[in-house]
Scaffold this motif. Structure first.
Motif, short mmCIF file in Angstrom:
data_model
loop_
_atom_site.label_atom_id
_atom_site.label_comp_id
_atom_site.label_asym_id
_atom_site.label_seq_id
_atom_site.Cartn_x
_atom_site.Cartn_y
_atom_site.Cartn_z
N ASN A 36 0.81 -1.22 0.00
CA ASN A 36 0.00 0.00 0.00
C ASN A 36 0.84 1.26 0.00
O ASN A 36 0.33 2.34 -0.33
CB ASN A 36 -0.93 0.01 1.21
N HIS A 104 -7.35 -6.44 -4.96
CA HIS A 104 -8.44 -6.26 -4.00
C HIS A 104 -9.45 -5.27 -4.56
O HIS A 104 -9.50 -4.11 -4.14
CB HIS A 104 -7.89 -5.77 -2.66
N ALA A 110 -10.32 -6.49 1.94
CA ALA A 110 -8.98 -6.43 1.38
C ALA A 110 -7.95 -7.13 2.25
O ALA A 110 -7.22 -7.98 1.77
CB ALA A 110 -8.58 -4.96 1.17
N TYR A 111 -7.88 -6.77 3.53
CA TYR A 111 -6.79 -7.26 4.37
C TYR A 111 -7.29 -7.85 5.68
O TYR A 111 -8.31 -7.43 6.22
CB TYR A 111 -5.80 -6.13 4.68
N ASN A 230 -9.68 -1.68 3.00
CA ASN A 230 -8.32 -1.28 2.64
C ASN A 230 -7.99 0.08 3.24
O ASN A 230 -8.78 0.66 3.99
CB ASN A 230 -8.20 -1.22 1.12
#
Length: 241
Positions: A36, A104, A110-111, A230
């Protein structure tokens, strides 16, 4: 190559003339291996183009210092994990945009967190981790700490008294992997996609560790927890409209 896209508000929304006070943007210093970070410099450049480079002040801060600045009203805009942006809603923060990528595409999923242990460890399930030692990079980190504790709570455990000993090993997530492989701790907590992005296929790390409690839906990157939003771009209530 991972293509990362962040939606920014139209430039016309900020066509004001800025005079005395600079717009203060704070950027979260998350683990340096996080993909990121690719959005940080392009985002800063877009904001410089919008406000003018002399009207934008950039603060790059570790999590505790960033939270302190946000709570003290010293920041107008900030770029961070969704966990921090959501916590700051209690202080009036407003999430403006959330990051998406080819990997994503759903910004809300996403995470998460991945639990790991040594390949030769008898630990096989999440329940087997009870009373074991654990390595975590940063206390209070969203992807590498809080989400993992949330998974334990979802399973009916007391997350604050689940592990026998906790070692905070610093910002670099590679230290978590080293702590597990060396036997310093039994368990390690990693943000999802860290292993896939850091260690190529065939690296000996993949033979030295194993994962615990993988979710069946974790197809893009391995995850032991459900997935959360995200990174987000947010404003604080003190920012000028």
């Amino acid at each position: 190559m991972l293509r990362i896209v962040i939606f920014l508000l139209a430039t016309c929304c900020f066509s004001l003339t800025w005079a005395d006070e600079k717009v203060v943007l704070a950027v979260s210093l998350d683990p340096p291996q996080d993909n990121n970070v690719k959005i940080i410099e392009p985002t800063i450049q877009a904001l410089k183009n919008t406000f003018g480079k002399d009207n934008l002040e950039i603060l790059r801060l570790p999590l505790p210092a960033l939270e302190e600045c946000l709570e003290s009203g010293k920041v107008d805009l900030f770029l961070s994990t969704s966990g921090l942006s959501r916590r700051m809603t209690q202080k009036g923060a407003k999430e403006l945009t959330t990051m998406v990528s080819d990997r994503h595409p759903d910004p809300n999923k996403a995470y998460g967190t991945l639990f790991i242990t040594r390949a030769d460890s008898p630990i096989r399930t999440v329940e087997d981790m009870r009373n074991k030692s654990v390595a975590i990079n940063l206390k209070g980190g969203f992807y590498g700490h809080q989400i993992g504790l949330g998974e334990l709570a979802d399973r009916g455990h007391d997350p604050h008294h689940f592990f026998g000993r906790t070692e905070f090993v610093g910002r670099d997530l590679r230290n978590v992997v080293k702590a597990v492989i060396s036997g310093k701790t039994d368990i390690g907590l990693l943000s999802t996609c860290f292993l896939e992005d850091t260690y190529p296929k065939g690296d000996k790390v993949w033979q030295e560790i194993k994962t615990i409690g993988l979710k069946p839906e974790s197809t893009v990157c391995m995850s032991s927890t459900k997935l959360y939003p995200n990174w987000s771009f947010s404003s604080m209530p003190g920012a000028s409209p």
